[in-house]
Design an enzyme around this catalytic site. Structure first.
Site, PDB file in Angstrom:
ATOM      1  N   GLY A  55       0.804  -1.008  -0.031  1.00 11.52           N
ATOM      2  CA  GLY A  55       0.062  -0.050   0.083  1.00 11.52           C
ATOM      3  C   GLY A  55       0.808   1.332   0.075  1.00 11.52           C
ATOM      4  N   GLU A 110       3.206   3.852   6.276  1.00 10.37           N
ATOM      5  CA  GLU A 110       2.203   3.285   5.862  1.00 10.37           C
ATOM      6  C   GLU A 110       1.317   3.868   5.063  1.00 10.37           C
ATOM      7  OE1 GLU A 110       0.172   0.776   6.107  1.00 10.37           O
ATOM      8  OE2 GLU A 110      -0.292  -0.001   8.234  1.00 10.37           O
ATOM      9  N   ASP A 111       0.335   3.277   4.337  1.00 10.02           N
ATOM     10  CA  ASP A 111      -0.715   3.976   3.484  1.00 10.02           C
ATOM     11  C   ASP A 111      -1.907   4.584   4.306  1.00 10.02           C
ATOM     12  OD1 ASP A 111      -1.553   1.391   3.991  1.00 10.02           O
ATOM     13  OD2 ASP A 111      -2.179   0.816   2.316  1.00 10.02           O
ATOM     14  N   ASP A 114      -5.902   1.837  10.088  1.00 10.58           N
ATOM     15  CA  ASP A 114      -7.473   1.894  10.259  1.00 10.58           C
ATOM     16  C   ASP A 114      -7.612   1.307  11.794  1.00 10.58           C
ATOM     17  OD1 ASP A 114     -10.159   1.242  10.105  1.00 10.58           O
ATOM     18  OD2 ASP A 114      -9.973  -0.303   8.451  1.00 10.58           O
ATOM     19  N   SER A 115      -7.609   0.137  11.926  1.00 13.87           N
ATOM     20  CA  SER A 115      -7.856  -0.609  13.375  1.00 13.87           C
ATOM     21  C   SER A 115      -6.642  -0.152  14.260  1.00 13.87           C
ATOM     22  CB  SER A 115      -8.280  -1.945  13.214  1.00 13.87           C
ATOM     23  OG  SER A 115      -7.286  -2.768  12.729  1.00 13.87           O
ATOM     24  N   GLY A 116      -5.530  -0.312  13.583  1.00  9.68           N
ATOM     25  CA  GLY A 116      -4.217   0.074  14.102  1.00  9.68           C
ATOM     26  C   GLY A 116      -3.445  -1.556  14.440  1.00  9.68           C
ATOM     27  N   THR A 118      -2.412  -3.764  12.431  1.00 14.46           N
ATOM     28  CA  THR A 118      -1.112  -4.023  11.760  1.00 14.46           C
ATOM     29  C   THR A 118       0.126  -3.362  12.630  1.00 14.46           C
ATOM     30  OG1 THR A 118      -2.195  -3.922   9.697  1.00 14.46           O
ATOM     31  CG2 THR A 118       0.164  -3.694   9.716  1.00 14.46           C
ATOM     32  N   LEU A 119       0.051  -1.990  13.101  1.00 11.81           N
ATOM     33  CA  LEU A 119       1.060  -1.518  13.776  1.00 11.81           C
ATOM     34  C   LEU A 119       1.370  -1.815  14.983  1.00 11.81           C
ATOM     35  CD1 LEU A 119       0.623   2.298  12.964  1.00 11.81           C
ATOM     36  CD2 LEU A 119       2.237   0.622  11.918  1.00 11.81           C
ATOM     37  N   LYS A 142      -7.555   6.664  10.175  1.00 17.87           N
ATOM     38  CA  LYS A 142      -8.937   6.762  10.351  1.00 17.87           C
ATOM     39  C   LYS A 142      -9.300   6.653  11.716  1.00 17.87           C
ATOM     40  CE  LYS A 142     -10.597   3.583   6.474  1.00 17.87           C
ATOM     41  NZ  LYS A 142     -11.121   2.668   6.163  1.00 17.87           N
ATOM     42  N   PHE A 162     -14.221   2.993   2.922  1.00 18.14           N
ATOM     43  CA  PHE A 162     -13.427   2.108   2.445  1.00 18.14           C
ATOM     44  C   PHE A 162     -12.565   3.059   1.266  1.00 18.14           C
ATOM     45  CE2 PHE A 162     -11.023  -0.909   0.058  1.00 18.14           C
ATOM     46  CZ  PHE A 162     -10.292  -1.716   1.195  1.00 18.14           C
ATOM     47  N   ASP A 169      -5.710  -0.236  -2.291  1.00 21.42           N
ATOM     48  CA  ASP A 169      -6.459  -1.087  -3.317  1.00 21.42           C
ATOM     49  C   ASP A 169      -7.726  -1.532  -2.354  1.00 21.42           C
ATOM     50  OD1 ASP A 169      -5.019  -3.114  -1.201  1.00 21.42           O
ATOM     51  OD2 ASP A 169      -5.769  -4.389  -2.527  1.00 21.42           O
ATOM     52  N   ARG A 175      -4.894   0.822  -7.264  1.00 15.72           N
ATOM     53  CA  ARG A 175      -3.868   1.259  -6.584  1.00 15.72           C
ATOM     54  C   ARG A 175      -3.193   2.541  -7.514  1.00 15.72           C
ATOM     55  NH1 ARG A 175      -2.114  -1.870  -2.394  1.00 15.72           N
ATOM     56  NH2 ARG A 175      -2.257  -4.130  -2.639  1.00 15.72           N
TER      57      ARG A 175
HETATM   58  P1  IMP Z   1      -5.085  -1.791  10.143  1.00 19.24           P
HETATM   59  O1  IMP Z   1      -4.389  -3.060  10.683  1.00 19.24           O
HETATM   60  O2  IMP Z   1      -6.771  -2.143  10.666  1.00 19.24           O
HETATM   61  O3  IMP Z   1      -4.724  -0.713  10.908  1.00 19.24           O
HETATM   62  O4  IMP Z   1      -5.263  -1.594   8.642  1.00 19.24           O
HETATM   63  C1  IMP Z   1      -4.175  -1.292   8.190  1.00 19.24           C
HETATM   64  C2  IMP Z   1      -4.107  -1.653   6.869  1.00 19.24           C
HETATM   65  O5  IMP Z   1      -5.208  -2.349   6.415  1.00 19.24           O
HETATM   66  C3  IMP Z   1      -3.401  -0.911   5.530  1.00 19.24           C
HETATM   67  O6  IMP Z   1      -2.225  -0.777   5.664  1.00 19.24           O
HETATM   68  C4  IMP Z   1      -4.271  -1.229   4.443  1.00 19.24           C
HETATM   69  O7  IMP Z   1      -3.395  -2.008   3.567  1.00 19.24           O
HETATM   70  C5  IMP Z   1      -5.582  -1.678   5.116  1.00 19.24           C
HETATM   71  N1  IMP Z   1      -6.810  -0.744   4.916  1.00 19.24           N
HETATM   72  C6  IMP Z   1      -7.226  -0.482   5.988  1.00 19.24           C
HETATM   73  N2  IMP Z   1      -8.404   0.280   5.529  1.00 19.24           N
HETATM   74  C7  IMP Z   1      -8.284   0.338   4.203  1.00 19.24           C
HETATM   75  C8  IMP Z   1      -9.110   1.290   3.263  1.00 19.24           C
HETATM   76  O8  IMP Z   1      -9.945   2.095   3.529  1.00 19.24           O
HETATM   77  N3  IMP Z   1      -8.771   1.017   2.005  1.00 19.24           N
HETATM   78  C9  IMP Z   1      -7.791   0.152   1.776  1.00 19.24           C
HETATM   79  N4  IMP Z   1      -7.040  -0.527   2.426  1.00 19.24           N
HETATM   80  C10 IMP Z   1      -7.312  -0.193   3.814  1.00 19.24           C
HETATM   81 MG    MG Z   2      -1.233  -1.550   4.091  1.00 21.19          MG
END
Ligand code: IMP
Ligand code: MG
Length: 183
Positions: A55, A110-111, A114-116, A118-119, A142, A162, A169, A175
């Site tokens: 991303g 990071e792109d 969202d929920s955090g 991944t980090l 977000k 979204f 993507d 993308r």
């Molecule tokens: P998290 O782990 O929920 O914070 O999500 C992180 C990853 O989810 C990002 O690096 C994106 O790859 C993907 N993601 C979260 N929200 C979106 C969105 O609105 N569009 C596309 N990818 C998303």
């Molecule tokens: Mg990503």
């Protein structure tokens, strides 16, 4: 190719709901972020810009060209989403950076946060590698990331929709759009 035909070709006939951040808005903000990052570090920090693939690839390519410091670039690949629009919560590290993080100031790019999740899963693993600092720069943030702490560098606060384009993507589509749109 005219700009209208280019837009049609990029979307392949599929509808997007609305453009959330235009190409001009994105470019202006990336320019500002580059300036902020250039101010925050010095040459001695030996900056390593670490992009989270896939991303971040468009954002990172534009961002590093706006950072007025010597730096190295590397990537990691983590996967959590599969083909859905909701995170599976399972974060796998598919590619680990070749570069040593030892003694370097690491900027994780990071792109979108969202929920955090991944980090929260990645940062502890990276923290164990002896970098002098570890800071996150995300293009989009977000409001859903409730208990996580806000990344140091944020491009835009994003609506809870979204989003696609500029690296983001949906099932690998969109993308390459130069702007950010909601699906
Ligand atoms: P998290 O782990 O929920 O914070 O999500 C992180 C990853 O989810 C990002 O690096 C994106 O790859 C993907 N993601 C979260 N929200 C979106 C969105 O609105 N569009 C596309 N990818 C998303
Ligand atoms: Mg990503």
């Amino acid at each position: 190719m005219t700009s209208t035909r280019l837009a049609e070709a990029q979307l392949g006939g599929r509808a997007i709901r609305r453009v959330v951040f235009t190409e001009e808005e994105v470019q202006r903000r990336v320019w500002e972020l580059g300036a902020e990052i250039s101010e925050a570090y010095t040459i001695e920090d030996r900056l390593l810009v670490l992009g989270l693939l896939k991303g971040s690839f468009v954002f990172l390519a534009d961002l590093v060209r706006r950072i007025a410091l010597p730096l190295h670039v590397d990537f990691l690949v983590a996967s959590s989403y599969g083909k859905g629009k909701v995170s599976s919560g399972d974060v796998r590290l598919l590619y680990d950076p070749e570069s040593s993080l030892e003694g370097r100031a690491v900027l994780l790019v990071e792109d979108i946060v969202d929920s955090g999740t991944t980090l929260r899963k990645l940062l502890p693993r990276l923290e164990a590698r002896g970098s002098s600092s570890l800071v996150v720069c995300t293009l989009l943030h977000k409001p859903t990331d409730g208990d996580g702490h806000r990344p140091r560098f944020v491009g835009f606060d994003a609506p809870n929709e979204f989003l696609v384009g500029y690296g983001l993507d949906h099932a690998e589509d969109f993308r390459h759009l130069p702007y950010i749109a909601s699906l």
